[in-house]
Design a protein around this motif. Structure first.
Motif, PDB file in Angstrom:
ATOM      1  N   PRO A  61      25.791 -14.322  36.556  1.00 39.44           N
ATOM      2  CA  PRO A  61      25.201 -14.180  35.219  1.00 39.44           C
ATOM      3  C   PRO A  61      24.272 -15.345  34.877  1.00 39.44           C
ATOM      4  O   PRO A  61      24.259 -16.368  35.543  1.00 39.44           O
ATOM      5  CB  PRO A  61      26.427 -14.188  34.305  1.00 39.44           C
ATOM      6  CG  PRO A  61      27.411 -15.030  35.037  1.00 39.44           C
ATOM      7  CD  PRO A  61      27.167 -14.774  36.498  1.00 39.44           C
ATOM      8  N   GLY A  62      23.525 -15.185  33.831  1.00 41.63           N
ATOM      9  CA  GLY A  62      22.704 -16.271  33.329  1.00 41.63           C
ATOM     10  C   GLY A  62      21.258 -16.232  33.755  1.00 41.63           C
ATOM     11  O   GLY A  62      20.496 -17.143  33.454  1.00 41.63           O
ATOM     12  N   TYR A  63      20.832 -15.172  34.440  1.00 42.27           N
ATOM     13  CA  TYR A  63      19.438 -15.119  34.880  1.00 42.27           C
ATOM     14  C   TYR A  63      18.487 -14.897  33.710  1.00 42.27           C
ATOM     15  O   TYR A  63      17.340 -15.318  33.762  1.00 42.27           O
ATOM     16  CB  TYR A  63      19.245 -14.040  35.936  1.00 42.27           C
ATOM     17  CG  TYR A  63      19.906 -14.383  37.243  1.00 42.27           C
ATOM     18  CD1 TYR A  63      19.611 -15.572  37.883  1.00 42.27           C
ATOM     19  CD2 TYR A  63      20.820 -13.536  37.811  1.00 42.27           C
ATOM     20  CE1 TYR A  63      20.223 -15.902  39.077  1.00 42.27           C
ATOM     21  CE2 TYR A  63      21.434 -13.854  39.012  1.00 42.27           C
ATOM     22  CZ  TYR A  63      21.120 -15.034  39.632  1.00 42.27           C
ATOM     23  OH  TYR A  63      21.725 -15.358  40.804  1.00 42.27           O
ATOM     24  N   GLY A  64      18.947 -14.213  32.692  1.00 42.85           N
ATOM     25  CA  GLY A  64      18.095 -14.000  31.519  1.00 42.85           C
ATOM     26  C   GLY A  64      17.766 -15.307  30.822  1.00 42.85           C
ATOM     27  O   GLY A  64      16.629 -15.530  30.395  1.00 42.85           O
ATOM     28  N   TYR A  65      18.749 -16.186  30.714  1.00 39.23           N
ATOM     29  CA  TYR A  65      18.519 -17.482  30.087  1.00 39.23           C
ATOM     30  C   TYR A  65      17.598 -18.345  30.951  1.00 39.23           C
ATOM     31  O   TYR A  65      16.756 -19.084  30.435  1.00 39.23           O
ATOM     32  CB  TYR A  65      19.841 -18.193  29.836  1.00 39.23           C
ATOM     33  CG  TYR A  65      20.720 -17.443  28.867  1.00 39.23           C
ATOM     34  CD1 TYR A  65      20.336 -17.257  27.550  1.00 39.23           C
ATOM     35  CD2 TYR A  65      21.932 -16.906  29.269  1.00 39.23           C
ATOM     36  CE1 TYR A  65      21.129 -16.565  26.659  1.00 39.23           C
ATOM     37  CE2 TYR A  65      22.732 -16.211  28.391  1.00 39.23           C
ATOM     38  CZ  TYR A  65      22.322 -16.055  27.087  1.00 39.23           C
ATOM     39  OH  TYR A  65      23.103 -15.360  26.214  1.00 39.23           O
ATOM     40  N   THR A  66      17.747 -18.247  32.252  1.00 36.60           N
ATOM     41  CA  THR A  66      16.853 -18.981  33.150  1.00 36.60           C
ATOM     42  C   THR A  66      15.423 -18.459  33.024  1.00 36.60           C
ATOM     43  O   THR A  66      14.470 -19.239  33.073  1.00 36.60           O
ATOM     44  CB  THR A  66      17.339 -18.847  34.601  1.00 36.60           C
ATOM     45  OG1 THR A  66      18.708 -19.234  34.671  1.00 36.60           O
ATOM     46  CG2 THR A  66      16.526 -19.715  35.534  1.00 36.60           C
ATOM     47  N   ALA A  71       9.797 -19.085  31.180  1.00 33.03           N
ATOM     48  CA  ALA A  71       8.683 -18.680  30.317  1.00 33.03           C
ATOM     49  C   ALA A  71       8.286 -19.812  29.376  1.00 33.03           C
ATOM     50  O   ALA A  71       7.101 -20.020  29.100  1.00 33.03           O
ATOM     51  CB  ALA A  71       9.064 -17.439  29.517  1.00 33.03           C
ATOM     52  N   PHE A  72       9.262 -20.561  28.896  1.00 34.73           N
ATOM     53  CA  PHE A  72       8.973 -21.686  28.009  1.00 34.73           C
ATOM     54  C   PHE A  72       8.234 -22.792  28.756  1.00 34.73           C
ATOM     55  O   PHE A  72       7.258 -23.348  28.247  1.00 34.73           O
ATOM     56  CB  PHE A  72      10.282 -22.219  27.411  1.00 34.73           C
ATOM     57  CG  PHE A  72      10.080 -23.358  26.449  1.00 34.73           C
ATOM     58  CD1 PHE A  72       9.529 -23.129  25.203  1.00 34.73           C
ATOM     59  CD2 PHE A  72      10.443 -24.633  26.810  1.00 34.73           C
ATOM     60  CE1 PHE A  72       9.343 -24.178  24.325  1.00 34.73           C
ATOM     61  CE2 PHE A  72      10.262 -25.689  25.940  1.00 34.73           C
ATOM     62  CZ  PHE A  72       9.710 -25.463  24.683  1.00 34.73           C
ATOM     63  N   LEU A  83       4.583 -20.147  38.432  1.00 34.94           N
ATOM     64  CA  LEU A  83       4.759 -21.492  38.995  1.00 34.94           C
ATOM     65  C   LEU A  83       6.061 -22.142  38.532  1.00 34.94           C
ATOM     66  O   LEU A  83       6.770 -22.756  39.326  1.00 34.94           O
ATOM     67  CB  LEU A  83       3.560 -22.365  38.628  1.00 34.94           C
ATOM     68  CG  LEU A  83       2.231 -21.955  39.262  1.00 34.94           C
ATOM     69  CD1 LEU A  83       1.099 -22.814  38.730  1.00 34.94           C
ATOM     70  CD2 LEU A  83       2.311 -22.031  40.765  1.00 34.94           C
ATOM     71  N   SER A  84       6.400 -21.993  37.249  1.00 34.29           N
ATOM     72  CA  SER A  84       7.645 -22.590  36.769  1.00 34.29           C
ATOM     73  C   SER A  84       8.859 -21.871  37.350  1.00 34.29           C
ATOM     74  O   SER A  84       9.886 -22.497  37.622  1.00 34.29           O
ATOM     75  CB  SER A  84       7.688 -22.568  35.240  1.00 34.29           C
ATOM     76  OG  SER A  84       7.747 -21.249  34.748  1.00 34.29           O
ATOM     77  N   SER A  85       8.755 -20.562  37.580  1.00 31.83           N
ATOM     78  CA  SER A  85       9.852 -19.831  38.213  1.00 31.83           C
ATOM     79  C   SER A  85      10.068 -20.295  39.648  1.00 31.83           C
ATOM     80  O   SER A  85      11.210 -20.446  40.094  1.00 31.83           O
ATOM     81  CB  SER A  85       9.568 -18.331  38.209  1.00 31.83           C
ATOM     82  OG  SER A  85       9.467 -17.855  36.895  1.00 31.83           O
ATOM     83  N   LEU A  86       8.967 -20.532  40.357  1.00 34.48           N
ATOM     84  CA  LEU A  86       9.097 -21.055  41.719  1.00 34.48           C
ATOM     85  C   LEU A  86       9.719 -22.448  41.720  1.00 34.48           C
ATOM     86  O   LEU A  86      10.550 -22.757  42.584  1.00 34.48           O
ATOM     87  CB  LEU A  86       7.732 -21.076  42.400  1.00 34.48           C
ATOM     88  CG  LEU A  86       7.160 -19.710  42.772  1.00 34.48           C
ATOM     89  CD1 LEU A  86       5.737 -19.858  43.303  1.00 34.48           C
ATOM     90  CD2 LEU A  86       8.043 -19.016  43.775  1.00 34.48           C
ATOM     91  N   LEU A  87       9.357 -23.277  40.759  1.00 28.92           N
ATOM     92  CA  LEU A  87       9.943 -24.607  40.652  1.00 28.92           C
ATOM     93  C   LEU A  87      11.449 -24.530  40.392  1.00 28.92           C
ATOM     94  O   LEU A  87      12.240 -25.212  41.044  1.00 28.92           O
ATOM     95  CB  LEU A  87       9.257 -25.410  39.549  1.00 28.92           C
ATOM     96  CG  LEU A  87       9.849 -26.774  39.258  1.00 28.92           C
ATOM     97  CD1 LEU A  87       9.602 -27.722  40.426  1.00 28.92           C
ATOM     98  CD2 LEU A  87       9.290 -27.341  37.973  1.00 28.92           C
ATOM     99  N   ILE A  88      11.840 -23.684  39.459  1.00 28.66           N
ATOM    100  CA  ILE A  88      13.263 -23.535  39.146  1.00 28.66           C
ATOM    101  C   ILE A  88      14.014 -22.965  40.344  1.00 28.66           C
ATOM    102  O   ILE A  88      15.135 -23.395  40.656  1.00 28.66           O
ATOM    103  CB  ILE A  88      13.440 -22.654  37.889  1.00 28.66           C
ATOM    104  CG1 ILE A  88      12.946 -23.412  36.658  1.00 28.66           C
ATOM    105  CG2 ILE A  88      14.894 -22.239  37.707  1.00 28.66           C
ATOM    106  CD1 ILE A  88      12.915 -22.583  35.398  1.00 28.66           C
ATOM    107  N   ALA A  89      13.417 -22.008  41.052  1.00 32.54           N
ATOM    108  CA  ALA A  89      14.060 -21.435  42.234  1.00 32.54           C
ATOM    109  C   ALA A  89      14.217 -22.477  43.335  1.00 32.54           C
ATOM    110  O   ALA A  89      15.274 -22.557  43.982  1.00 32.54           O
ATOM    111  CB  ALA A  89      13.248 -20.250  42.747  1.00 32.54           C
ATOM    112  N   LEU A  90      13.194 -23.290  43.547  1.00 28.57           N
ATOM    113  CA  LEU A  90      13.292 -24.339  44.562  1.00 28.57           C
ATOM    114  C   LEU A  90      14.387 -25.345  44.218  1.00 28.57           C
ATOM    115  O   LEU A  90      15.153 -25.760  45.092  1.00 28.57           O
ATOM    116  CB  LEU A  90      11.951 -25.055  44.716  1.00 28.57           C
ATOM    117  CG  LEU A  90      10.872 -24.276  45.454  1.00 28.57           C
ATOM    118  CD1 LEU A  90       9.538 -25.012  45.373  1.00 28.57           C
ATOM    119  CD2 LEU A  90      11.263 -24.037  46.885  1.00 28.57           C
TER     120      LEU A  90
END
Length: 106
Positions: A61-66, A71-72, A83-90
């Motif tokens: 769970p918690g992917y919606g909050y991520t 997006a922020f 780009l921010s999603s890739l950073l968080i995934a890395l």
């Protein structure tokens, strides 16, 4: 889509061809809903099936909050969100990798 989302009446006045009902461009709205729903479904299928193609009994769970955080950080710009999603995934994957390599408990 931006014009229709900002002001449907302005979109109609600008000549965007769409079905208009009470000032709403229904064709653009439905197309946007269908595309975004399809992409969300594709993403969830990829998440559930996992990397090795096996179905997992539970989904983390918690992917919606991520996604809200991504997006922020991306300032609601599509390229910035990618780009921010890739950073968080890395950061997430590297954190798990370090945890595995050091033998730390969950």
């Amino acid at each position: 889509m931006r014009v229709v989302g900002s002001s449907p009446k302005a979109a109609v006045y600008a000549g965007i061809k769409s079905d208009v009902y009470n000032g709403l461009c229904l064709r653009i709205i439905w197309l946007t809903l269908l595309i975004s729903g399809g992409l969300a479904g594709l993403a969830s299928v990829c998440q559930v099936l996992g990397f090795i193609g096996q179905l997992h009994p539970s989904i983390s769970p918690g992917y919606g909050y991520t996604a809200i955080i991504a997006a922020f950080i991306g300032r609601l710009n599509p390229l910035g969100i990618i780009l921010s999603s890739l950073l968080i995934a890395l950061l997430s994957v590297d954190g798990e990798l370090v945890q595995i390599k050091l033998g730390l408990p969950f």
